[in-house]
Scaffold this motif. Structure first.
Motif, short mmCIF file in Angstrom:
data_model
loop_
_atom_site.label_atom_id
_atom_site.label_comp_id
_atom_site.label_asym_id
_atom_site.label_seq_id
_atom_site.Cartn_x
_atom_site.Cartn_y
_atom_site.Cartn_z
N VAL A 148 61.77 12.93 22.62
CA VAL A 148 61.95 13.21 24.26
C VAL A 148 62.97 14.11 24.57
N ASP A 149 62.98 15.22 25.48
CA ASP A 149 63.95 15.70 26.03
C ASP A 149 64.16 15.24 27.60
N GLN A 150 65.24 14.48 27.40
CA GLN A 150 65.55 13.83 28.52
C GLN A 150 65.72 14.88 30.01
N HIS A 151 65.95 15.90 29.66
CA HIS A 151 66.45 17.09 30.61
C HIS A 151 64.99 17.22 31.40
N GLN A 152 63.80 17.18 30.73
CA GLN A 152 62.73 17.68 31.31
C GLN A 152 61.85 16.44 32.14
N SER A 196 70.84 12.86 29.45
CA SER A 196 70.98 14.33 29.20
C SER A 196 70.68 14.53 27.78
N ASN A 197 70.04 13.78 27.02
CA ASN A 197 69.87 14.08 25.39
C ASN A 197 68.51 15.06 25.33
N GLY A 198 68.75 16.19 24.46
CA GLY A 198 67.68 17.11 24.53
C GLY A 198 66.69 16.61 23.45
N GLY A 199 67.16 15.72 22.52
CA GLY A 199 65.92 15.52 21.26
C GLY A 199 66.51 13.92 21.15
N LEU A 200 65.97 13.01 21.98
CA LEU A 200 65.86 11.47 21.52
C LEU A 200 64.87 10.98 21.02
N ILE A 201 65.13 10.21 19.72
CA ILE A 201 63.82 9.50 19.29
C ILE A 201 63.59 8.30 19.90
N ILE A 202 62.65 8.08 20.50
CA ILE A 202 62.30 6.81 21.27
C ILE A 202 61.36 5.88 20.56
N ALA A 203 60.68 6.34 19.39
CA ALA A 203 59.69 5.62 18.71
C ALA A 203 59.60 6.21 17.32
N ARG A 204 59.56 5.32 16.37
CA ARG A 204 59.41 5.79 14.93
C ARG A 204 58.13 5.08 14.61
N ASN A 205 57.42 5.64 13.37
CA ASN A 205 56.40 5.23 12.57
C ASN A 205 55.15 4.92 13.39
N VAL A 206 54.98 5.73 14.31
CA VAL A 206 53.83 5.71 15.33
C VAL A 206 52.40 6.43 14.77
N THR A 207 51.49 5.52 14.80
CA THR A 207 50.34 5.90 14.22
C THR A 207 49.65 7.33 14.86
N PRO A 208 48.83 8.23 14.14
CA PRO A 208 48.45 9.25 14.67
C PRO A 208 47.50 9.07 15.70
N GLU A 209 46.77 7.97 15.87
CA GLU A 209 46.04 7.57 17.21
C GLU A 209 46.91 7.35 18.39
N VAL A 210 48.04 6.79 18.40
CA VAL A 210 48.85 6.44 19.26
C VAL A 210 49.70 7.51 19.89
N ARG A 211 49.98 8.30 18.81
CA ARG A 211 50.53 9.72 19.23
C ARG A 211 49.80 10.56 19.86
N ASN A 212 48.55 10.67 19.66
CA ASN A 212 47.59 11.61 20.21
C ASN A 212 47.48 11.12 21.79
N GLN A 213 47.42 9.82 21.93
CA GLN A 213 47.38 9.07 23.31
C GLN A 213 48.57 9.52 24.19
N LEU A 214 49.50 9.43 23.41
CA LEU A 214 50.81 9.82 24.13
C LEU A 214 50.91 11.23 24.69
N LEU A 215 50.75 12.16 23.76
CA LEU A 215 50.73 13.65 24.16
C LEU A 215 49.68 13.85 25.20
N ASP A 216 48.55 13.13 25.30
CA ASP A 216 47.45 13.26 26.32
C ASP A 216 47.87 12.96 27.67
N LEU A 217 49.09 12.28 27.74
CA LEU A 217 49.44 11.65 29.12
C LEU A 217 50.11 13.02 29.87
N GLY A 218 50.52 13.89 29.11
CA GLY A 218 51.02 15.06 29.78
C GLY A 218 52.63 15.14 30.25
N VAL A 219 53.19 14.00 29.60
CA VAL A 219 54.67 14.00 30.06
C VAL A 219 55.63 14.96 29.17
N ASN A 220 56.08 15.93 30.12
CA ASN A 220 56.77 16.99 29.71
C ASN A 220 58.34 16.69 29.16
#
Length: 660
Positions: A148-152, A196-220
């Protein structure tokens, strides 16, 4: 009064010539006459100054001059110019408006839309490689790191389904939506999203299904990084056959390399339009092209048999201090390779080197196993029978030749049948059989049995051996080729000769892959190559019975290959090979055989290259056949031989032996 009036008149006289010369003043005086009274009542500053400077007669008096007035109205020429400029500007504006809205409008709109479009790849998962029973030999573990880019994050707005009602904003709204998918506390996640971190890892080893659901939320500001790891659960078992992938995920060796396109699949694509702050606009032209995951490749390998075969050949190579060794098990009639073990198989989880398969890429001289081909050709040509008799000396010089050949063990001249020549592995007897045919006839049979051409097995880098060209044979090599010297083959080619005889004289192409299945489970079998009829069923059957003598008769070279309860047909081979020091003192010890001989199910080939102990095929290669074939019979559930058989005699007048 008279004097004053006189000065005034004099002044008037001095100005008269100018006024007389300027007709504009006269015309102006006439036009100004009606407006004299108003101007006298409210004189302009300039008019007042003129009046103050006049004589005692005052303004408008008989003795004074009329006040001078100045024209301030616009000229018609200037008006026309200004109107023209305005009209030109309006025309240009109208032209530009038409150009932008009509001519360039669609293009500009498309460009504006394109600038708001974003593409997100959907990675295809690499297909598995499985054995004949579906056990996984290679698979991919695909996970994502969520970044995540915390600035956005503060710009994120969560809307209701109507797309207008705001339900939440910023980190707290994003956390409420994401936390259930990640299985974390929303308050803790909200704290992670703030900063103010522009590239913070908030989760690791996420499955493809969960990853797609997260991106569908539209969180910039939310992105993902693919972490794909290729895993080989069986380790070294069939490791060099399976192969491995490079750091970029492409196949580097073995099946991974050969079937890289099918295994790799095709990536998909998610396209969407973003709004302010990078938030994807729900329903605004979103398109999804699903990923086409890679196919699963189904091998013919039996993992249990493969593992045991590797243990056996590794132990024998260590015992004999051979340069390398290999053993292959082929299913008779189908060409399926059930096991293909080579010493020092690579572990794909930690590969080193190039994964070379010597049994495929390092051809060797087959030695006496090549006698099978010579005798079969002569029988098919009708030149000999299993009981044809020959005088077999220890040394032999063919007619019209200066070359002398000898057998592996010194002996008195004896009379043997063709069966006996095979059982004793006699060089001098085989030459006498071979010289009954032309060189070209023998080469034609070599070609038909598959020597000198690739087997077609689904691995890259196969070396077909020495091309067979009798015109290049010298006075000695034309005879040594009769007993497997001065010709080179790989282990698969050599083993397939006896497999062809066991299959009634029909050569079946070999294959390591049964087929592939797609992501929906649809199976596509491998294309089967063309079968070739090499010898008649009668010749093939007689050859198998003759080769049983090699393993069953007392004193025969292949006794160590015999298996209790089963009839075994086979042939030993010991070839002289270059020792790397200018001589030919090294050997290649081999054995090929089929079991059960009465109803052949498997053909097994063994090679031990340059052993430092043992040397002979019957001594060190035949025991490997015994151990591997015995395990295969048990693993595959092949019942023992049911009937006894009468073999052909090795000596004229001998009572035919019985086996089984």
């Amino acid at each position: 009064m008279t004097a004053t009036r006189g000065r005034t008149q004099a002044d008037a006289k001095t100005r008269q010539p100018r006024e007389a010369r300027d007709p504009r003043v006269q015309a102006g005086a006439r036009t100004r006459t009606p407006r004299t009274a108003p101007r006298a009542a409210a004189p302009t500053p300039r008019a007042a100054a003129v009046t103050a400077g006049s004589g005692s007669g005052g303004s408008g008096g008989p003795g004074g001059s009329a006040p001078r007035a100045w024209r301030v109205g616009p000229s018609s020429r200037r008006t026309r110019i200004m109107i023209g400029v305005v009209l030109v500007a309006l025309v240009l504006f109208a032209v530009r408006l038409v150009q932008v809205q009509v001519v360039q409008g669609p293009g500009l709109a498309e460009a504006a839309s394109s600038s708001r479009m974003r593409e997100y790849p959907i990675h295809a998962q690499r297909g598995d490689i499985v054995d004949a029973d579906g056990a996984v030999l290679a698979t991919s573990v695909m996970t994502y790191d969520i970044q995540v880019d915390q600035h956005q994050i503060p710009a994120f707005v969560y809307y209701a389904e109507d797309g207008k009602t705001v339900l939440g904003r910023g980190a707290s709204a994003a956390a409420e939506l994401m936390a259930p998918l990640l299985g974390v506390d929303a308050h803790e996640l909200g704290a992670q999203l703030t900063g103010s971190n522009g590239g913070l890892i908030i989760a690791r080893n996420v499955t493809p299904e969960v990853r797609n659901q997260l991106l569908d939320l539209g969180v910039n500001g939310l992105t993902s990084n693919l972490e794909e790891m290729r895993v080989y659960p069986a380790g070294v078992t069939a490791g060099s056959l399976v192969g491995w992938v490079k750091s970029d995920g492409e196949g580097a060796a073995g099946i991974e390399y050969r079937f890289d396109d099918l295994l790799g699949g095709t990536d998909g694509l998610r396209t969407g339009e973003i709004g302010v702050g990078g938030v994807m606009i729900p329903g605004a032209g979103q398109t999804v092209t699903p990923a086409d995951n890679g196919d699963t490749v189904h091998l013919t390998i039996d993992s249990d048999l493969q593992q045991r075969s590797q243990e056996i050949i590794d132990a024998k190579v260590a015992e004999t201090v051979s340069e390398w060794g290999a053993v292959v098990v082929i299913e008779v009639g189908t060409g399926r390779i059930l096991s293909w073990a080579e010493s020092g198989m690579v572990d794909p989880n930690d590969p080193s080197g190039y994964g070379r398969l010597n049994s495929l890429q390092s051809p060797y001289e087959p030695g006496s196993t090549g006698k099978i081909l010579t005798v079969a050709a002569a029988m098919e040509e009708g030149l000999v029978t299993p009981t044809s008799e020959f005088e077999v000396p220890y040394t032999y010089t063919p007619p019209n030749s200066s070359q002398t050949f000898k057998d592996h063990t010194e002996h008195e001249t004896e009379r043997l049948t063709v069966t006996g020549i095979l059982a004793d592995s006699s060089n001098t007897g085989t030459i006498q059989i071979g010289q009954l045919m032309s060189d070209q006839t023998r080469v034609d049979y070599m070609d038909s049995f598959g020597w000198g051409a690739p087997t077609g097995v689904e691995l890259a880098g196969e070396t077909a051996g020495i091309a067979l060209d009798p015109t290049k044979w010298d006075g000695r090599s034309r005879f040594t080729t009769m007993f497997g010297q001065h010709v080179q083959v790989n282990l698969l080619q050599n083993t397939n000769v006896i497999a062809t005889l066991a299959n009634g004289g029909v050569r079946t192409p070999l294959h390591l892959v049964d087929g592939t299945s797609d992501d929906d489970g649809r199976f596509t079998p491998s294309a089967s190559g063309e079968e070739v009829r090499v010898v008649s069923p009668e010749t093939a059957s007689d050859m198998i019975r003759m080769l049983e003598s090699v393993t069953s008769e007392d004193g025969a070279t292949g006794n160590r290959a015999a298996i209790d309860g089963y009839r075994v047909a086979g042939k030993t081979g010991t070839a002289q090979v270059a020792d790397g020091q200018g001589g030919v003192t090294a050997t290649a010890a081999s054995f090929v055989g089929v079991v059960p001989a009465d109803a052949p199910r498997i053909a097994v080939g063994v090679i031990l290259f340059k052993p430092q102990h043992g040397f002979f095929g019957g001594t060190i290669a035949a025991p490997v056949f015994h151990d591997v074939a015995s395990f295969a019979l048990q693993t595959l559930g092949i019942p023992p031989t049911g009937e006894k058989a009468t073999l052909f005699p090795s000596y004229p007048g001998e009572e035919p032996p019985t086996v089984g």
